[in-house]
Design an enzyme around this catalytic site. Structure first.
Site, PDB file in Angstrom:
ATOM      1  N   TYR A  60       9.357 -56.913  21.492  1.00  0.00           N
ATOM      2  CA  TYR A  60       8.912 -56.038  22.576  1.00  0.00           C
ATOM      3  C   TYR A  60       7.605 -56.591  23.144  1.00  0.00           C
ATOM      4  CZ  TYR A  60      12.221 -52.678  20.495  1.00  0.00           C
ATOM      5  OH  TYR A  60      13.329 -52.061  19.970  1.00  0.00           O
ATOM      6  N   SER A 206      17.987 -44.880  22.003  1.00  0.00           N
ATOM      7  CA  SER A 206      18.470 -44.479  23.342  1.00  0.00           C
ATOM      8  C   SER A 206      19.290 -43.189  23.282  1.00  0.00           C
ATOM      9  CB  SER A 206      19.292 -45.601  23.987  1.00  0.00           C
ATOM     10  OG  SER A 206      18.509 -46.725  24.258  1.00  0.00           O
ATOM     11  N   PRO A 207      18.780 -42.144  22.584  1.00  0.00           N
ATOM     12  CA  PRO A 207      19.564 -40.906  22.481  1.00  0.00           C
ATOM     13  C   PRO A 207      19.658 -40.160  23.812  1.00  0.00           C
ATOM     14  CG  PRO A 207      17.381 -40.566  21.562  1.00  0.00           C
ATOM     15  CD  PRO A 207      17.487 -42.037  21.881  1.00  0.00           C
ATOM     16  N   LEU A 208      18.857 -40.595  24.791  1.00  0.00           N
ATOM     17  CA  LEU A 208      18.913 -39.976  26.128  1.00  0.00           C
ATOM     18  C   LEU A 208      19.605 -40.895  27.134  1.00  0.00           C
ATOM     19  CD1 LEU A 208      15.345 -38.396  26.160  1.00  0.00           C
ATOM     20  CD2 LEU A 208      17.533 -37.248  25.784  1.00  0.00           C
ATOM     21  N   GLY A 209      20.482 -41.787  26.603  1.00  0.00           N
ATOM     22  CA  GLY A 209      21.251 -42.640  27.505  1.00  0.00           C
ATOM     23  C   GLY A 209      20.367 -43.501  28.379  1.00  0.00           C
ATOM     24  N   GLY A 216      19.173 -38.374  35.387  1.00  0.00           N
ATOM     25  CA  GLY A 216      20.357 -38.467  36.232  1.00  0.00           C
ATOM     26  C   GLY A 216      20.314 -39.674  37.155  1.00  0.00           C
TER      27      GLY A 216
END
Length: 340
Positions: A60, A206-209, A216
């Site tokens: 990173y 990435s649990p929130l996509g 959105g």
């Protein structure tokens, strides 16, 4: 709100906060690095709030995220945290190379210890599996590093079921990191059941996509030129058009429950079991506060099923060849290895 609960991650004794903080986006891949002072304030706020499990990697930046974490650990914060970092993705000549040879494992560990300014890494993951080397060889070196007190617990990231089994036979794996969310469920068939059979904790990144379940379709318009998400299949225009229905349905359900879409999406991951620790990343304190609110969102079986029906409609490959995943992580048999 009550403090963030603690959980056992794996069967070897590692205990972490039930939600972690992914630190990648502070320094890399999601646009330019953010100001150190802001990110240190965010990390301190997270720890003070009870989110003590921090996730970084040598790649990173490269390297600058570990250096940032080191700065944030000053003043007594190190003693209150569980630090996870990773090795295995080497950047050379502008490209990525996956490495798991023993000399590289050791050199990477020593370099991360130095950058983090610590004596021992709490959880050390192989970030991607080197498919040219038997996993037993890489694990053998990690086992030595545990015995030497340089790392406490060993993890794998994006590893297949068979690779996890073989690695675990050499030295116990405490955690497997994988992408898991309403956006990505490809590990549910083989990888997650294997972890559970072996008593290995699951860390959901990435649990929130990758931000889609928070923001959105409008997220795509905000991508900077150096945001790697621009290249991923799910974020291509034809798929975004389709996937906005997913966001709208999650948003409507969240509104009916009195929470935000990101809280609902995170709650779905938390409800997968007490062996799962999601590590949502953020660069803003207000988003962090919203994310820990997910810990108090309760979902019924019917709501879980409804969310899964919504998730079944996601369109687009996960990486589309841009990045390798657990599906490309099988290694040659140990019998093929000749130590040079």
């Amino acid at each position: 709100m009550a403090g963030v609960r603690r959980m056992k991650l794996g069967s070897q004794g590692l205990e972490v906060s039930a939600q972690g903080l992914g630190c990648m986006g502070m320094s890399a891949f999601y646009g330019p690095p953010k100001p150190d002072s802001d990110m240190i304030a965010l990390i301190h706020h997270a720890i003070d709030s009870g989110v003590t499990f921090l996730d970084t990697s040598d790649v990173y930046g490269p390297f600058i995220n570990e250096i940032l974490i080191a700065k944030a650990m000053k003043g007594g914060f190190r003693e209150r945290t569980e630090l996870a970092t990773k090795f295995g993705i080497s950047i050379s000549d502008g490209g990525f190379q996956i490495r798991g040879d023993p000399a590289y494992v050791r050199a990477s560990c020593e370099a991360s210890l130095k950058r983090l300014d610590i004596d021992c890494i709490d959880l050390y993951y192989q970030h991607r599996v080197d498919t040219s080397i038997p996993i037993e060889v890489t694990m053998g070196e990690l086992k030595k590093l545990v015995e030497e007190g340089k790392i406490k617990y060993v993890g794998l990231s994006e590893a297949s079921a068979s690779t996890i089994r073989r690695a675990h036979a050499v030295h116990p794996i405490s955690a497997v990191q994988l992408e898991w969310s309403l956006w990505t469920r490809d590990s549910e068939e083989e990888v997650i059941p294997t972890c559970r059979e072996l008593g290995i904790g699951i860390v959901a990144y990435s649990p929130l996509g990758q931000g889609f379940l928070s923001s959105g379709p409008s997220l795509v318009e905000k991508f900077s030129d150096d945001d790697f998400r621009k290249h991923l299949p799910k974020f291509q225009p034809e798929n975004v058009e389709h996937n906005k229905n997913l966001f709208e349905r999650v948003n409507a359900m969240a509104a009916s429950k009195g929470c935000t879409p990101s809280q609902l999406a995170l709650a779905w991951v938390h409800h997968q079991g007490n062996d799962v620790c999601p590590i949502p990343g953020t660069t803003k304190i207000e988003n962090f506060k919203q994310n820990i609110g997910a810990l108090s969102v309760q979902l019924t079986k019917e709501e879980m099923a409804e969310l899964e029906t919504i998730a079944d409609a996601v369109k687009g490959e996960r990486f589309g060849g841009v990045i390798i995943s657990w599906k490309e992580s099988n290694t040659p048999p140990l019998s093929s290895w000749k130590d040079e």
